[in-house]
Scaffold this active site. Sequence first.
Site, PDB file in Angstrom:
ATOM      1  N   ASN A 162       0.746  -1.262  -0.015  1.00 31.81           N
ATOM      2  CA  ASN A 162      -0.124  -0.012   0.140  1.00 31.81           C
ATOM      3  C   ASN A 162       0.926   1.330  -0.088  1.00 31.81           C
ATOM      4  OD1 ASN A 162       0.968  -0.404   2.627  1.00 31.81           O
ATOM      5  ND2 ASN A 162      -1.200   0.092   3.700  1.00 31.81           N
ATOM      6  N   GLU A 257       4.761  -3.670  12.392  1.00 27.17           N
ATOM      7  CA  GLU A 257       3.701  -2.759  12.304  1.00 27.17           C
ATOM      8  C   GLU A 257       2.379  -3.406  11.629  1.00 27.17           C
ATOM      9  OE1 GLU A 257       0.801  -0.780  11.022  1.00 27.17           O
ATOM     10  OE2 GLU A 257       2.233   0.175   9.580  1.00 27.17           O
ATOM     11  N   CYS A 291      -3.408   0.955   6.954  1.00 23.43           N
ATOM     12  CA  CYS A 291      -3.756   0.528   8.280  1.00 23.43           C
ATOM     13  C   CYS A 291      -4.237   1.583   9.404  1.00 23.43           C
ATOM     14  CB  CYS A 291      -2.172   0.092   8.631  1.00 23.43           C
ATOM     15  SG  CYS A 291      -0.983   1.302   8.943  1.00 23.43           S
TER      16      CYS A 291
END
Length: 496
Positions: A162, A257, A291
Amino acid sequence: MNIDSKVKSEVTKAALVGGKWVDGHAGIFEVRNPHNGSLLHKVGRCDASDIDAAVAAARKAQPGWAALSVIERAQIMRRIHQLFLERAEPIAQMITAEIGKTITDSREEVFEYSAPSWGKAAEEILRHRGLSFPSTQERTTNKRLVMNHRPLGVVAAITPYNFPTDISSIALAHIAAAGNCVVWKPSEYSAVSCAMLADVFKDAGLPDGVINVVQGLGDAGAALVDHKDVDGVFFTGSTTTGRKIAEKCALRPHLLELGGDGPFIILADADIDAAVDGAMNGCFYYSGQVCTSAERLLVHEAVYDEFVEKFTKKARALKIGNPANEDTEMGPLCNDATLGRVKAHVADAIAKGAVVEQIGKEEGLYYPATILKNVTTDMLIAKEETFGPVAPIIKIKDAEEAIAIAHQTGLGLIASLWTRDLATAWRVGEALPHGSVNINETSNYWDQLAPFGGTGLSGVGRELSQWFLETFTERKLLVFDLGGDIKYNRRAEGGW
């Protein structure tokens, strides 16, 4: 460059090992344009033997790289920054072609985030401070205690699709600036945009073997994590994969993450127009494939109707279409797996009583901008990360109910809170179980010089700026006794 995106018959090399692009030993994989499904590239695929070669090249290069002065490493980081900026436009266009991010957002990624990461890493490593400590164990002035930092050695970096050049640049720049060497496994969906970035390294004077690239699928990432000569791991991706990595890294430094649950809390005294703008960004930026997206809109009952009306009106005006067009605001999803999860979450919500409104039509990897009302906490969309252009709206009675809902998922990356009351903002912000809470700001906001990371199932550690350096260096204490004729009592407290 090893890449010619116009020649589809050629296979992009699988790995950058010791400064040379080489073929892989696991065949090829294809990269397709999510806008229309057309074949963009055939890319060589790495197997365990290719991983071995890349790790060996990193291990060989690391002592010499770490032996360079800090200023020499910083100068190379600055050259990468400048050369990256010169090549940023074609890289941005490739990002749009590979992952369907709008060209406006792709340019934002490369010009504002990715390229400057290398310059910022240079400044961080020049300011990575040690410490000195007083002698407290003995009554003496002979002791000197000094703590500094040493690189880990070889670090694996596994990055997502992304933000293909942003997340990778932040990680690679800081890990390498600290004196480590890296083996980087980019997402298979953004293979060539990442390879274009890798070509910048050598041209900017980065020594061979400092950053190596291995292309491939999940098995390549798994082999890299499992490798006995990898000293640390950086990963951004799903919680499911992150948990597996954490289990394999029990005695190795790792920074993970992972997913987010994005509670976007709008209280009764909020500036509704500002909250609507924030929610549009939070829900529909890069089709929700972030996210930090607003995964759940928790709206106070006193302003619920006003918010829903204004938000829906604004969503209806979204320009959805070809991400390569300058005026497009939302493009397709990146891949079938993401599309499948979004459709399953929306179907479950509708089956359990949610009311749906969709803007646009479903075609290929395009999924409509979707607003769900009457959402309840038993729906999958309220319990799991959807990662798509969906705005699930839950009506709440007060801040306490919002806090309770925010605790339910076990995820804790970032939250957004909208209120005009400073005391409420402070108290609710402290009560939310998230690594970051943005007050009167969209969830899709972060600062490159501030710590970023989640709690619980959202990850381990903090990234960006000096926090990267803390994870991927080891603290080392040197204790000196200067000696001489000074006599002293080792029993600092005066005897036992």
